[in-house]
Design a protein around this motif. Sequence first.
Motif, mmCIF file in Angstrom:
data_model
loop_
_atom_site.group_PDB
_atom_site.id
_atom_site.type_symbol
_atom_site.label_atom_id
_atom_site.label_comp_id
_atom_site.label_asym_id
_atom_site.label_seq_id
_atom_site.Cartn_x
_atom_site.Cartn_y
_atom_site.Cartn_z
ATOM 1 N N LEU A 105 -47.937 -34.873 -70.151
ATOM 2 C CA LEU A 105 -47.126 -33.657 -69.980
ATOM 3 C C LEU A 105 -47.700 -32.485 -70.780
ATOM 4 C CD1 LEU A 105 -43.509 -35.176 -70.043
ATOM 5 C CD2 LEU A 105 -45.133 -34.988 -68.155
ATOM 6 N N SER A 106 -49.022 -32.464 -70.921
ATOM 7 C CA SER A 106 -49.679 -31.455 -71.753
ATOM 8 C C SER A 106 -49.538 -30.049 -71.195
ATOM 9 C CB SER A 106 -51.159 -31.804 -71.930
ATOM 10 O OG SER A 106 -51.787 -32.020 -70.677
ATOM 11 N N GLU A 107 -49.479 -29.897 -69.871
ATOM 12 C CA GLU A 107 -49.328 -28.551 -69.308
ATOM 13 C C GLU A 107 -48.012 -27.920 -69.762
ATOM 14 O OE1 GLU A 107 -51.949 -28.461 -65.195
ATOM 15 O OE2 GLU A 107 -49.799 -28.877 -65.058
ATOM 16 N N ILE A 108 -46.955 -28.720 -69.793
ATOM 17 C CA ILE A 108 -45.655 -28.212 -70.238
ATOM 18 C C ILE A 108 -45.686 -27.933 -71.733
ATOM 19 C CG2 ILE A 108 -43.208 -28.800 -70.525
ATOM 20 C CD1 ILE A 108 -43.351 -30.410 -67.962
ATOM 21 N N ARG A 109 -46.241 -28.854 -72.495
ATOM 22 C CA ARG A 109 -46.227 -28.726 -73.963
ATOM 23 C C ARG A 109 -47.065 -27.552 -74.456
ATOM 24 N NH1 ARG A 109 -48.588 -32.661 -76.668
ATOM 25 N NH2 ARG A 109 -49.667 -33.673 -74.952
ATOM 26 N N ASN A 110 -48.079 -27.148 -73.661
ATOM 27 C CA ASN A 110 -48.997 -26.098 -74.108
ATOM 28 C C ASN A 110 -48.568 -24.685 -73.706
ATOM 29 O OD1 ASN A 110 -50.889 -27.668 -75.499
ATOM 30 N ND2 ASN A 110 -51.956 -28.223 -73.615
ATOM 31 N N ILE A 111 -47.511 -24.542 -72.936
ATOM 32 C CA ILE A 111 -47.096 -23.204 -72.484
ATOM 33 C C ILE A 111 -46.623 -22.364 -73.673
ATOM 34 C CG2 ILE A 111 -45.442 -21.892 -71.101
ATOM 35 C CD1 ILE A 111 -45.397 -24.193 -69.110
ATOM 36 N N GLN A 112 -47.191 -21.168 -73.784
ATOM 37 C CA GLN A 112 -46.777 -20.200 -74.802
ATOM 38 C C GLN A 112 -46.387 -18.884 -74.117
ATOM 39 O OE1 GLN A 112 -49.176 -20.120 -78.525
ATOM 40 N NE2 GLN A 112 -50.599 -21.467 -77.426
ATOM 41 N N LYS A 113 -45.751 -18.007 -74.864
ATOM 42 C CA LYS A 113 -45.286 -16.736 -74.305
ATOM 43 C C LYS A 113 -46.427 -15.955 -73.667
ATOM 44 C CE LYS A 113 -41.397 -16.212 -77.509
ATOM 45 N NZ LYS A 113 -40.839 -15.451 -78.664
ATOM 46 N N GLY A 114 -47.588 -15.985 -74.303
ATOM 47 C CA GLY A 114 -48.732 -15.245 -73.787
ATOM 48 C C GLY A 114 -49.267 -15.766 -72.469
ATOM 49 N N ASN A 115 -48.867 -16.975 -72.079
ATOM 50 C CA ASN A 115 -49.320 -17.556 -70.805
ATOM 51 C C ASN A 115 -48.504 -17.076 -69.611
ATOM 52 O OD1 ASN A 115 -49.610 -20.539 -72.710
ATOM 53 N ND2 ASN A 115 -51.321 -19.240 -72.093
ATOM 54 N N MET A 116 -47.384 -16.405 -69.895
ATOM 55 C CA MET A 116 -46.452 -16.029 -68.835
ATOM 56 C C MET A 116 -46.724 -14.619 -68.308
ATOM 57 S SD MET A 116 -44.649 -18.751 -68.599
ATOM 58 C CE MET A 116 -43.683 -18.019 -67.255
ATOM 59 N N ASP A 117 -46.589 -14.469 -66.992
ATOM 60 C CA ASP A 117 -46.561 -13.145 -66.366
ATOM 61 C C ASP A 117 -45.264 -13.085 -65.576
ATOM 62 O OD1 ASP A 117 -46.801 -10.835 -64.831
ATOM 63 O OD2 ASP A 117 -48.968 -11.040 -64.623
ATOM 64 N N PHE A 118 -44.245 -12.513 -66.181
ATOM 65 C CA PHE A 118 -42.922 -12.493 -65.561
ATOM 66 C C PHE A 118 -42.852 -11.524 -64.379
ATOM 67 C CE2 PHE A 118 -42.023 -14.037 -69.895
ATOM 68 C CZ PHE A 118 -41.366 -15.211 -69.571
ATOM 69 N N ASN A 119 -43.833 -10.632 -64.253
ATOM 70 C CA ASN A 119 -43.853 -9.702 -63.121
ATOM 71 C C ASN A 119 -44.312 -10.381 -61.838
ATOM 72 O OD1 ASN A 119 -43.033 -7.396 -64.625
ATOM 73 N ND2 ASN A 119 -45.120 -7.176 -65.425
ATOM 74 N N THR A 120 -45.196 -11.370 -61.997
ATOM 75 C CA THR A 120 -45.743 -12.060 -60.814
ATOM 76 C C THR A 120 -45.241 -13.497 -60.681
ATOM 77 O OG1 THR A 120 -47.698 -12.769 -62.065
ATOM 78 C CG2 THR A 120 -47.841 -10.666 -60.887
ATOM 79 N N ASN A 121 -44.358 -13.913 -61.594
ATOM 80 C CA ASN A 121 -43.834 -15.293 -61.588
ATOM 81 C C ASN A 121 -44.936 -16.335 -61.760
ATOM 82 O OD1 ASN A 121 -41.351 -14.144 -61.067
ATOM 83 N ND2 ASN A 121 -40.779 -15.611 -59.483
ATOM 84 N N THR A 122 -45.968 -15.998 -62.505
ATOM 85 C CA THR A 122 -47.072 -16.943 -62.684
ATOM 86 C C THR A 122 -47.186 -17.368 -64.144
ATOM 87 O OG1 THR A 122 -48.664 -15.136 -62.971
ATOM 88 C CG2 THR A 122 -48.419 -16.059 -60.747
ATOM 89 N N VAL A 123 -47.798 -18.534 -64.342
ATOM 90 C CA VAL A 123 -48.037 -19.054 -65.687
ATOM 91 C C VAL A 123 -49.440 -19.640 -65.735
ATOM 92 C CG1 VAL A 123 -46.962 -21.270 -65.064
ATOM 93 C CG2 VAL A 123 -47.255 -20.669 -67.477
ATOM 94 N N GLN A 124 -50.133 -19.383 -66.831
ATOM 95 C CA GLN A 124 -51.456 -19.944 -67.069
ATOM 96 C C GLN A 124 -51.270 -21.274 -67.795
ATOM 97 O OE1 GLN A 124 -54.367 -18.495 -66.112
ATOM 98 N NE2 GLN A 124 -55.687 -20.111 -66.895
ATOM 99 N N LEU A 125 -51.706 -22.357 -67.167
ATOM 100 C CA LEU A 125 -51.505 -23.696 -67.712
ATOM 101 C C LEU A 125 -52.796 -24.254 -68.288
ATOM 102 C CD1 LEU A 125 -49.379 -25.189 -64.781
ATOM 103 C CD2 LEU A 125 -48.519 -24.251 -66.938
#
Length: 397
Positions: free
Chosen positions: A227-247
């Motif tokens: 479950l490393s993709e979930i555990r590694n998510i940080q605020k800087g990985n999020m783009d709330f304008n495009t609904n995308t996340v860098q995993l």
Amino acid sequence: MKIYRKELENVTISILNDIKNNQQMINKLKNRMITHGMLSGEVIRIISNPEKIKDLSIGMLYLFIIQLHSVTEDELIHPNMLGLYNCEIKSKFLTKLSDKSQYIYLRVFEISAEVEVARDTDLFDLGLDDIEIILYSLRPLTTDASHVNGRIVTSYINWSLQHGYSKGNKNELSEKKVKWFDQFVYDKNLQLYFNDSTIRKIEDDCLNYQDMVIVRLLFEGVQGKSLSEIRNIQKGNMDFNTNTVQLKDENGNERTVKLSDRAISIIERAFQQETYIKKNGQMEEDDHMSDKTKLVENDYLIRSSLTKTTSYEKEVEKMVVYRRIQTIAKTLGIECLTAKNIVRSGMIYEGKLILEKKGILEKEDYQKICDKFAMPKQNWYPLKKFINEKTIAELYN
């Protein structure tokens, strides 16, 4: 398995016909198979008449395919498509059994592969908790069938110890009495998979957005090994304008995925959560213990409680996430709510959407689902076992 075996045989025959005039490849293949116990004459017979591949036991067929791939590097027979973890070792083990027994053992290895891949550990080195998950996943309908499963796993671990494959020095299953295996008999009333409405209900019943977000992300294909993709998510990985996340997984592999509006909304609230409600609000009253705990303050999406961590600026340990899923399952009374079953439920939902649009599920569709859930596309075939019209109809009427 018979349909799948036929497909494997046909691809193997085609590749053998393609390389029959390449003496260098033929010699490599022959030498490799001889080291795996096949007689020189047997190899020559198969190369001369590829149809003879159909005479091999399933274990020897798998070994042949593995060596053929290593020689030709043909992706049509990539070992991953066989659906086993440490396929070569398991194939060697299978060749020591009778032809009929090989298929019985093979089913166990196909089921165990999911846990082995998730832990990146072979069955012979898994802990007892993970072995229990596998024995449950086999879903035996009788105590006799459960006992057989136990003997299969036990014999494989013993064999691995004898041949020096296992890192351990003893087989914990050997110490278990026969009665212990009775607990794994499958209850037909247990629900393994969940439709999207049920997943939403489960999320809504979580009192912590920190828990809710785990369920939602798994359902939408965010996982990674441990479950490393979930555990590694940080605020800087999020783009709330495009609904995308860098995993990013634990091996450093990165990908960008688009999430639903619901997922984004839950993620925003999970980032904002500062206090965690213990046991989903079902703590027994205790004057000396609070039913809430403060969360670590850092940029990670999933955060530990202040009382249960020594790492304040790192991602949480994998067991934090697994324990939270177990707590949700226990407090909501949903025995089969596991990370694996949530992920598979999400896969089935994707299959449903494709089926509604096309009216059929084809290889390219399964590979598309693999891609969404960060699985190698070569592993598409085993998905047909649970992503099919029957399962979709049962979950979605």
